[in-house]
Enzyme design. Sequence first.
Site, PDB file in Angstrom:
ATOM      1  N   HIS A  18       0.840  -1.211   0.000  1.00 60.75           N
ATOM      2  CA  HIS A  18       0.000   0.000   0.000  1.00 60.75           C
ATOM      3  C   HIS A  18       0.868   1.252   0.000  1.00 60.75           C
ATOM      4  O   HIS A  18       1.228   1.778   1.054  1.00 60.75           O
ATOM      5  CB  HIS A  18      -0.908  -0.037   1.242  1.00 60.75           C
ATOM      6  CG  HIS A  18      -1.982   1.007   1.240  1.00 60.75           C
ATOM      7  ND1 HIS A  18      -3.141   0.891   1.983  1.00 60.75           N
ATOM      8  CD2 HIS A  18      -2.074   2.201   0.606  1.00 60.75           C
ATOM      9  CE1 HIS A  18      -3.887   1.967   1.799  1.00 60.75           C
ATOM     10  NE2 HIS A  18      -3.256   2.780   0.969  1.00 60.75           N
ATOM     11  N   ASP A 261       0.832   2.696   3.704  1.00 55.22           N
ATOM     12  CA  ASP A 261       0.013   3.782   3.153  1.00 55.22           C
ATOM     13  C   ASP A 261       0.880   5.027   2.922  1.00 55.22           C
ATOM     14  O   ASP A 261       0.436   6.156   3.153  1.00 55.22           O
ATOM     15  CB  ASP A 261      -1.175   4.107   4.051  1.00 55.22           C
ATOM     16  CG  ASP A 261      -2.302   4.810   3.299  1.00 55.22           C
ATOM     17  OD1 ASP A 261      -2.119   5.144   2.112  1.00 55.22           O
ATOM     18  OD2 ASP A 261      -3.374   5.016   3.903  1.00 55.22           O
TER      19      ASP A 261
HETATM   20  O1  DOR Z   1      -4.209   9.847   4.385  1.00 56.14           O
HETATM   21  C1  DOR Z   1      -4.398   9.424   3.262  1.00 56.14           C
HETATM   22  N1  DOR Z   1      -3.641   9.824   2.225  1.00 56.14           N
HETATM   23  N2  DOR Z   1      -5.384   8.551   3.045  1.00 56.14           N
HETATM   24  C2  DOR Z   1      -5.719   8.162   1.793  1.00 56.14           C
HETATM   25  O2  DOR Z   1      -6.598   7.357   1.641  1.00 56.14           O
HETATM   26  C3  DOR Z   1      -5.050   8.711   0.629  1.00 56.14           C
HETATM   27  C4  DOR Z   1      -3.712   9.178   0.959  1.00 56.14           C
HETATM   28  C5  DOR Z   1      -3.153  10.074  -0.122  1.00 56.14           C
HETATM   29  O3  DOR Z   1      -3.134   9.632  -1.287  1.00 56.14           O
HETATM   30  O4  DOR Z   1      -2.739  11.181   0.195  1.00 56.14           O
HETATM   31 ZN    ZN Z   2      -6.940   4.767   1.841  1.00 58.21          ZN
HETATM   32 ZN    ZN Z   3      -3.743   4.749   0.801  1.00 58.32          ZN
END
Ligand code: DOR
Ligand code: ZN
Ligand code: ZN
Length: 400
Positions: A18, A261
């Site tokens: 991710h 993430d």
């Molecule tokens: O905090 C986040 N940033 N959550 C997301 O789902 C997308 C991500 C982003 O692409 O900046």
């Molecule tokens: Zn997300």
């Molecule tokens: Zn994400």
Amino acid sequence: QVIDCKGLHVLPGLIDPHVHLRDPGDAKVETIGTGTKAAVLGGLTAVFDMPNTSPAITDTTRLDAKRAGLAGVAHCDVGLYVGATKTNIAGLADLEHQPNVCAIKVFAGSSTGDLMVEDDENLERVMRAGRRRIAYHSEDEYRLQARKPMFTPGMPHRNHMVWRDVEAAFLGTRRLMAIARRTGRPAHILHVSTAEELDYLSDYRDIATCEVLLNHLTQTDEAYDRLGGYAVMNPPIRDARHLEAAWAAVRDGRVDCVGSDHAPHSREAKERPWPTTAAGLTGVQTIVPLMLDHVSAGRLSLPRLADLMGTGPARVYGALNKGRLAVGYDGDVTVVDMKRQRTIEESWIVSPCGWTPFAGHRCTGWPMMTIVRGNVVMREDEVLGAPVGRPVAFADTARA
Ligand code: DOR
Ligand code: ZN
Ligand code: ZN
């Protein structure tokens, strides 16, 4: 070639399933080249890259261009997500079988970019368009919008209340699971962040796998006081109750993957006052050191880590290595030194955005070598050779 690994641990190549590498679109904060360089420095042999770029990856033309752009540029292997929108649903059944697609990604709540399918009718159409496991950003857009009036411009990040509200994420998960039951379509719930969702998902293990983020296993709400905008992400960092629930679920096998993430933004965007602070934290370079530190602290075992960041993502996404359902064998290797102590420093970060929420964190355990398909691409903090990264192959997709 003989590599001396005396005193070190040799793990199957670790995957971050991710990441948002912002390519195409925002080279000032990240590109495929810089993001995968960060990945191999941090001990990863593959990353799966999200589609909310600019433009977004939502059709075969953009997917083909993105895949073509990896050669000679990517330092590790890369899997590609394709984004669902309200206007590409008819094409999704074809898109999910394109080469190197790890999953169709659905954003049910607003985030960076404008990919969003927030209503049940379109969500169900998406779930009926195709059969591979769908990747789901679980938040409820209506709930997010409803709490906007509670926002006071410029209020301290801790007081913004969003992080206390477990309902947006939980509602998103409940709505998708109802549709998954109706349609029989398997789902992977990304970044599960609340104790409530983890409890709830225990009853859906037959159709739903799930991911927990490094941040939700490492940070609690004190981060808002310490880091301000550099603690803001979606779904938000929460309190210790949720962190403990996430660890319990990791330990008893209810969590399939851990990801970062990785979502770079400029310092200017992170330092904007609430509520315009950009959401998202960097993490692709630091996830392995921090997970190794969690191993050292006794929070999980090294084999369990290899499962969560190796066989787990391979199983969930159907990643293939020489025709077998695996990533992280056959020459994909991460070598770690569990005795090495090192502090994460911002100067070590190679992403152009240049910051990490973990600066100053001292880790026990550090990646020493990254080997991608037999090529030593990182050794003791040095990135070696020309970029050898390739697109990852997946089961149920056409061959590239
Ligand atoms: O905090 C986040 N940033 N959550 C997301 O789902 C997308 C991500 C982003 O692409 O900046
Ligand atoms: Zn997300
Ligand atoms: Zn994400």
